[in-house]
Design an enzyme around this catalytic site. Structure first.
Site, PDB file in Angstrom:
ATOM      1  CE1 TYR A  54      71.416  57.226  51.119  1.00 55.81           C
ATOM      2  CE2 TYR A  54      72.178  59.488  51.344  1.00 55.81           C
ATOM      3  CZ  TYR A  54      72.333  58.135  51.605  1.00 55.81           C
ATOM      4  OH  TYR A  54      73.407  57.711  52.356  1.00 55.81           O
ATOM      5  CD  GLU A  55      65.280  55.342  45.008  1.00 56.52           C
ATOM      6  OE1 GLU A  55      65.562  55.351  43.797  1.00 56.52           O
ATOM      7  OE2 GLU A  55      64.944  54.309  45.610  1.00 56.52           O
ATOM      8  CB  SER A  56      64.294  59.748  50.170  1.00 56.59           C
ATOM      9  OG  SER A  56      65.569  60.232  50.549  1.00 56.59           O
TER      10      SER A  56
END
Lengths: 252, 270, 270, 252
Positions: A54-56
């Protein structure tokens, strides 16, 4: 609730078809919503080794629930590794380490370019959309892109109001000219069927249609003269295992 | 060295009208309490910088204190759009807001360049998109390979405000969980405020813990629950229902204003 | 996914004659065991890349398997010079070694660019020094401010070899303590080997722990004590006496050769 | 052992004079050897709040023993924060966050430029030295630089064999022209005295001489026509507290 008792919805089919695409995938990059559901389902049913990114900054997250945001606590708690956002985009996405990226969009054109910025003029938009997020660099760098979107005329348009993310640009050779490393969009999965770029022209062509959907309906919901594959496949219907897993996941 | 202050004193001292302010936190650790204090103190004409404006900037934009917005994704994560953000851009309500938008990769590298005090950062990005003509990027060529790359200008906000789990009494701060761009934002800014869930006698090193030393922080303020409805991993949970509630409630200007009056400005219901 | 192998198998499979090899570890976690295995397997004509050559590269250079050396500080930390490194550069013994030297800032950014698969990195550095004319750097101008900066080319070694405290059976690796440039070196290289003190059933998250996922690593090999006389924080201690001993012993070519024969090549004393 | 019973050595005076320079310093960047000893001594005696930063990435290290290397375990175990080497040079050193840097060198010229690369020709050196390490960027970016070196003719030379690190370049304005942020060398502390750049010319001038040292001796050991300050100070001798602390530290 037993599977038999409930009709399969178009959305369920769309999610399951997306999940099946990850059968042999090592790493998948996902935003929230249907893509996240499909990737979690794939880990449950088709590919338990699948690595969710995830881009987090959460790498190898193993959520039990469908996260609402890309940064829910469960993603951090179950990740193999958590990195900063600059590291995520420089060392992981930009370096091309991710095999498949799931992306959505408000508008898609025949070459699978995407708009998530504005409907209408940029200066005076009819609808202001969220914007680029990670999409431009994700689509440029990941091994391939799978677009997941509802099949509607206002989404599948002749011309984008704004090019947020390049799919196949203006056709063959465009990605090479732009210096992109990834293969770009390999499929657009909708609630009506699956579109894939026709190799010679990179134009999206209907290659698969979901059970009970009429080809004319798909043509009608596509804003350009949609080409249909000579041997149009009908999507293998969701099986009980897939349906049970998906419904269980959604009920959690 | 970081000075321990109350949140009102910290905002009064660090944030002035017209400042460029970066309240960061990537989904996790969003400094809502500090943003609400900025609203209560009536700061005006701010340049708001943030990768993901989220509900906090939707509130600050909707209440009319933003002159300019620099961002890369203006959505309600997993729910939909941001209605006050949209209303400001689509209808200049309550005021026109100038925007500069980037991609996440661009914004992250702009903060990293600011933290290194370099004027720019170099990446592969933006090319082929309509974004390139609408934002501040510039082509740059690798002197070794001749490859065409893109440069983005460093971000150097006047003030960075982030939230963390804990600080010690010297003002050393520890955060854990998703780190986002908080460290970069603090190091890139002229002044910085870190709000924390709690002040402790000693920071106990933790898995995933990132320590920001007191001597690069201007002020630390205790603000328990200060990231709600976002969260502080291990201390508070993300209030996903509130994010869904906001999507419905904030569509209407009057409802929004009333909600802000009651819940942020502390004014009596009309 | 990382394959768990024995150290001899891993070196045999990953390192070939003529390869560019980066054995990293900034004072801490230097992969001595892997370097010694490379020597024992008789690899030749290697390009050795490392910020701080340290005793390990002094040994590899002295034994004659280095064709080229890329580095930023060729000393025995806190003790003095590296005599085999000096002898090779000053007297071509046992063979001439081509050198490319940088500053630490330059090398660190070269690895970071490699990890991001960018062709170069931009920094403020080198200007005004004689180094600039002796190494691969190039001027580059910020397109926004016009400031003159320096670009350094990305490092993309054929193989990176680093040492860490532990790995699980899937090949996920965790290291803690001084992280140096190990993560960047692994991500910048075409192939990678990580030697570990121990293989565990599950990585237990630790303060300061950095986890490198198995899927970006080529091979993992168990090598207890594999960083000696450097150290693996929490497991082995740095053998400072050995670093002092090396300074005396390694001055003499014959003593050095004998020591290597006995202690690395495992040949009987003549 | 009581302080009185042992003669103060020139090296002890040099270390103590260096430590005194850190009385009002917030952060100091140090390599190994005498600089490290001086900085640890300063924390013990002159400035307990002093923050030690080592290029190994250890920020706020509080070593009880004098480390042999800049990466000894004790530095990691006592640090407030440990960062990667790229972060150390980009976010901390390059960004100019460090007030004072202690540097050594094999050669120093009258403008406090430093050589730690080669003695002799670069291609065929008489002596190959370790090289630049972090010095060029440290000297360019830190608030000020204090050079610590033994005072000898072969060290204090008319012309460097190689410019590894720029001090004051060719004199006034040189650092500004090169775009350096820091003030550069403010003192060179030797075992004979202290040299400081004369403001108009940036040329090193003898401003302080250690007790019992003759000015002619200093001239003799300097490879250029050394200028001496009009009001040459004599170094305040190490006091008992300083000596006891230093000797205790060295005995640990």
């Amino acid at each position: 609730m037993s599977v038999a008792t409930r009709e399969v919805t178009a959305g369920e089919t769309q999610t399951i078809v997306a999940a099946r695409r990850l059968r042999d995938t090592k790493t998948v990059f996902i935003g929230v919503g249907r893509p996240s559901t499909a990737a979690i389902l794939a880990r449950m049913v088709h590919n338990p080794e699948l690595i969710l990114v995830y881009e987090s900054g959460t790498i190898g997250a193993k959520p039990f629930h469908i996260p609402l945001s890309i940064g829910d606590g469960e993603l951090a708690e179950t990740a193999d590794s958590i990195v900063s956002v600059p590291e995520m985009f420089n060392y992981w996405i930009g370096a091309g380490r991710i095999d498949v990226a799931f992306l959505g969009a408000a508008q898609i054109d025949r070459h699978a370019n995407l708009n998530s910025t504005v409907i209408g003029e940029y200066e005076h938009p009819k609808t202001r959309l969220p914007g680029a997020g990670g999409a431009p660099e994700i689509a440029a760098s990941c091994g391939e892109v799978i677009v997941i979107a509802p099949h509607a005329k206002r989404t599948f348009v002749e011309k984008l109001d704004f090019v947020t993310t390049v799919g196949h640009g203006d056709g063959p050779g465009a990605r090479e000219r732009l210096g992109f490393r990834g293969r770009g969009p390999t499929a657009v999965i909708t609630d009506l069927g699956v579109l894939e770029p026709e190799p010679e022209t990179c134009e999206l062509m209907l290659t698969e249609i979901h059970p009970g959907v009429d080809v004319d309906k798909v043509r009608e919901e596509t804003g350009w003269e949609l080409r249909v594959a000579e041997h149009l496949e009908t999507t293998e219907p969701p099986n009980d295992e897939e349906l049970e897993a998906l419904r269980d996941l959604l009920d959690r | 060295m970081a000075e321990l202050m109350t949140l009102p004193d910290a905002i009064a001292e660090l944030v002035s009208d017209g400042d460029s302010v970066a309240l960061e936190g990537f989904t996790h650790l969003i400094p809502f309490a500090a943003g609400h204090e900025i609203i209560r103190q009536g700061r005006q004409d701010l340049e708001l910088i943030r990768m993901t404006p989220d509900l906090l900037y939707d509130q600050m934009i909707g209440i009319g204190i933003a002159r300019r917005l620099v961002f890369s994704y203006g959505g309600n994560p997993g729910v939909g759009g941001l209605h006050r953000f949209r209303d400001a851009i689509e209808h200049d309500w309550p005021r026109a807001v100038e925007i500069e938008e980037h991609s996440h990769a661009g914004m992250a590298n702009r903060y990293a360049a600011g933290a290194a005090d370099l004027p720019c950062a170099v990446l592969r990005g933006y090319v082929g998109t309509d974004l390139m003509a609408r934002t501040t990027v510039a082509p740059i060529t690798c002197p070794f390979t001749g490859e065409r790359l893109v440069a983005v200008p460093a971000l150097r906000p006047d003030v960075a405000i982030v939230h963390a789990q804990e600080a010690d009494r010297e003002g050393n701060v520890q955060l854990w969980g998703i780190p986002g761009v908080q460290k970069e934002a603090v190091l890139a800014s002229r002044r910085s405020l870190i709000t924390v869930e709690r002040i402790v006698d000693e920071l106990e090193p933790r898995p995933g813990g990132i320590v920001i030393p007191a001597w690069v922080i201007t002020a630390v303020a205790e603000a328990p629950g200060g990231s709600r409805p976002s969260y502080s991993l291990g201390i508070t949970d993300r209030d996903n229902d509130f994010y869904r509630f906001w999507d419905k409630m904030s569509r209407d200007r009057e409802q929004f204003t009333e909600w802000m009056n009651e819940n942020v400005l502390g004014l009596a219901k009309r």
